[in-house]
Design a protein around this motif. Structure first.
Motif, PDB file in Angstrom:
ATOM      1  N   GLU A  62       0.843  -1.197   0.000  1.00 22.34           N
ATOM      2  CA  GLU A  62       0.000   0.000   0.000  1.00 22.34           C
ATOM      3  C   GLU A  62       0.880   1.249   0.000  1.00 22.34           C
ATOM      4  N   VAL A  63       1.560   1.481  -1.112  1.00 27.31           N
ATOM      5  CA  VAL A  63       2.435   2.644  -1.276  1.00 27.31           C
ATOM      6  C   VAL A  63       1.872   3.503  -2.403  1.00 27.31           C
ATOM      7  N   MET A  64       1.642   4.784  -2.138  1.00 32.11           N
ATOM      8  CA  MET A  64       0.957   5.631  -3.106  1.00 32.11           C
ATOM      9  C   MET A  64       1.872   6.609  -3.831  1.00 32.11           C
ATOM     10  N   ASP A  65       3.183   6.518  -3.639  1.00 32.09           N
ATOM     11  CA  ASP A  65       4.124   7.422  -4.292  1.00 32.09           C
ATOM     12  C   ASP A  65       4.888   6.699  -5.394  1.00 32.09           C
ATOM     13  N   HIS A  66       5.088   7.382  -6.518  1.00 34.60           N
ATOM     14  CA  HIS A  66       5.911   6.810  -7.583  1.00 34.60           C
ATOM     15  C   HIS A  66       7.340   6.591  -7.078  1.00 34.60           C
ATOM     16  N   ASN A  67       7.967   5.531  -7.543  1.00 28.75           N
ATOM     17  CA  ASN A  67       9.356   5.236  -7.176  1.00 28.75           C
ATOM     18  C   ASN A  67      10.248   5.619  -8.354  1.00 28.75           C
ATOM     19  N   TYR A  68      10.829   6.802  -8.302  1.00 27.33           N
ATOM     20  CA  TYR A  68      11.591   7.318  -9.434  1.00 27.33           C
ATOM     21  C   TYR A  68      12.925   6.597  -9.601  1.00 27.33           C
ATOM     22  N   ASP A  69      13.472   6.039  -8.535  1.00 29.49           N
ATOM     23  CA  ASP A  69      14.735   5.304  -8.644  1.00 29.49           C
ATOM     24  C   ASP A  69      14.581   4.091  -9.557  1.00 29.49           C
ATOM     25  N   VAL A  70      13.448   3.412  -9.469  1.00 29.92           N
ATOM     26  CA  VAL A  70      13.192   2.250 -10.321  1.00 29.92           C
ATOM     27  C   VAL A  70      13.106   2.668 -11.783  1.00 29.92           C
ATOM     28  N   ILE A  71      12.450   3.800 -12.037  1.00 31.89           N
ATOM     29  CA  ILE A  71      12.330   4.285 -13.415  1.00 31.89           C
ATOM     30  C   ILE A  71      13.706   4.646 -13.971  1.00 31.89           C
ATOM     31  N   ILE A  72      14.512   5.334 -13.184  1.00 32.94           N
ATOM     32  CA  ILE A  72      15.861   5.720 -13.625  1.00 32.94           C
ATOM     33  C   ILE A  72      16.714   4.484 -13.902  1.00 32.94           C
ATOM     34  N   ALA A  73      16.599   3.462 -13.050  1.00 37.16           N
ATOM     35  CA  ALA A  73      17.357   2.238 -13.259  1.00 37.16           C
ATOM     36  C   ALA A  73      17.002   1.604 -14.600  1.00 37.16           C
ATOM     37  N   PHE A  74      15.724   1.648 -14.973  1.00 37.83           N
ATOM     38  CA  PHE A  74      15.318   1.077 -16.248  1.00 37.83           C
ATOM     39  C   PHE A  74      15.783   1.938 -17.421  1.00 37.83           C
ATOM     40  N   PHE A  90       4.664  -1.528 -11.645  1.00 39.61           N
ATOM     41  CA  PHE A  90       3.736  -0.508 -11.155  1.00 39.61           C
ATOM     42  C   PHE A  90       2.556  -1.191 -10.484  1.00 39.61           C
ATOM     43  N   GLN A  91       1.882  -0.445  -9.648  1.00 36.18           N
ATOM     44  CA  GLN A  91       0.732  -0.961  -8.928  1.00 36.18           C
ATOM     45  C   GLN A  91      -0.552  -0.312  -9.425  1.00 36.18           C
ATOM     46  N   LEU A  92      -1.603  -1.117  -9.458  1.00 33.42           N
ATOM     47  CA  LEU A  92      -2.944  -0.604  -9.697  1.00 33.42           C
ATOM     48  C   LEU A  92      -3.761  -0.764  -8.428  1.00 33.42           C
ATOM     49  N   PHE A  93      -4.379   0.317  -8.006  1.00 37.63           N
ATOM     50  CA  PHE A  93      -5.294   0.284  -6.874  1.00 37.63           C
ATOM     51  C   PHE A  93      -6.703   0.370  -7.451  1.00 37.63           C
ATOM     52  N   LEU A  94      -7.403  -0.747  -7.490  1.00 38.52           N
ATOM     53  CA  LEU A  94      -8.753  -0.808  -8.036  1.00 38.52           C
ATOM     54  C   LEU A  94      -9.746  -0.873  -6.887  1.00 38.52           C
ATOM     55  N   ARG A  95     -10.714   0.033  -6.909  1.00 33.05           N
ATOM     56  CA  ARG A  95     -11.699   0.103  -5.840  1.00 33.05           C
ATOM     57  C   ARG A  95     -13.095   0.229  -6.450  1.00 33.05           C
ATOM     58  N   SER A  96     -14.032  -0.513  -5.898  1.00 30.72           N
ATOM     59  CA  SER A  96     -15.435  -0.361  -6.251  1.00 30.72           C
ATOM     60  C   SER A  96     -16.238  -0.407  -4.963  1.00 30.72           C
ATOM     61  N   GLU A  97     -17.560  -0.416  -5.082  1.00 28.11           N
ATOM     62  CA  GLU A  97     -18.389  -0.459  -3.886  1.00 28.11           C
ATOM     63  C   GLU A  97     -18.219  -1.775  -3.126  1.00 28.11           C
ATOM     64  N   LYS A  98     -17.871  -2.838  -3.840  1.00 32.66           N
ATOM     65  CA  LYS A  98     -17.816  -4.166  -3.216  1.00 32.66           C
ATOM     66  C   LYS A  98     -16.415  -4.779  -3.213  1.00 32.66           C
TER      67      LYS A  98
END
Length: 231
Positions: A62-74, A90-98
């Motif tokens: 549950e981390v909501m900040d981009h990790n720029y070090d990983v992008i630079i490494a790539f 990258f992470q996707l946070f998918l939320r619905s009512e259920k």
């Protein structure tokens, strides 16, 4: 359809690209020739559906900040420098009512999403699977009144929560809303990487160029491509 894949253990390294499993029938359906049966039961339309993309993070935390070090490494990897980070998670946070799902993906999904979105627009059924190591497979069935059923199944054989080959996310939603959310994944990914490229250029004192072959970035960022004898 098949009752079993030829070798269930090695299927995770190839056949999941081509086959989808239905828990209700216990059968595998060939993606190119068959439509996976829709999950049983009717759904109420959900209006509260959010999709947040966090670039550079993985391990389903549950981390909501981009990790720029990983992008630079790539970026270093693509420039053929001494860095062996060959993808951006990258992470996707998918939320619905259920439902609530934190999904771990790589930049390869960004590329495949474009085809998935096109299929949703033009076909009555569509599916999307990132690669042989992905935990999740996406499915869409067209419904009446421009609505779609968006379902996610767990394809992680090492899932210890008993979710393997089971339905874990299932909503009825407007087709246009779903497409907009999926497009936002691509947009967030590209804009975040573009920003890092600009900072990378200033820090490195040169213009970033793709010198290692990577079909995802070659298609997402063709203006940076610099590979000799590239087909």
């Amino acid at each position: 359809m098949k009752e079993k894949l030829d070798d269930i253990y090695f299927a995770q390294f190839g056949e999941y690209y081509e086959w989808s499993y239905c828990p209700e029938t216990g059968m595998w359906y060939e993606d190119a020739k068959e439509i996976l049966p829709e999950p049983p039961g009717e759904l109420e339309k959900e209006s509260d559906f959010s999709c947040i993309t966090v670039v550079g993070q993985d391990y389903e935390q549950e981390v909501m900040d981009h990790n720029y070090d990983v992008i630079i490494a790539f970026l270093n990897y693509l420039e053929d420098k001494d860095d062996f980070s060959d993808c951006i998670g990258f992470q996707l946070f998918l939320r619905s009512e259920k439902y609530s799902l934190v999904g771990d993906f790589s930049n390869r999904l960004v590329y495949r999403l474009s085809e998935f979105i096109s299929d949703i627009k033009t076909k009555d059924y569509a599916n999307c699977y990132e690669n042989e190591y992905s935990n999740y497979k996406f499915f869409v069935w067209k419904k009446a009144d421009r609505q779609v059923r968006f379902s996610i199944y767990c394809y992680n054989e090492c899932d210890y929560d008993g979710r393997y080959l089971k339905l874990i996310f299932d909503i009825l939603i407007d087709e246009a809303v779903l497409i907009s959310k999926l497009e936002s994944i691509i947009t967030t990914f590209k804009e975040t990487v573009y920003d890092v490229i600009q900072s990378y250029n200033k820090y490195m004192g040169n213009d970033f160029r793709i010198r290692r072959s990577d079909y995802v970035f070659e298609n997402l960022f063709p203006e940076y491509l610099e590979i000799e004898d590239h087909d």
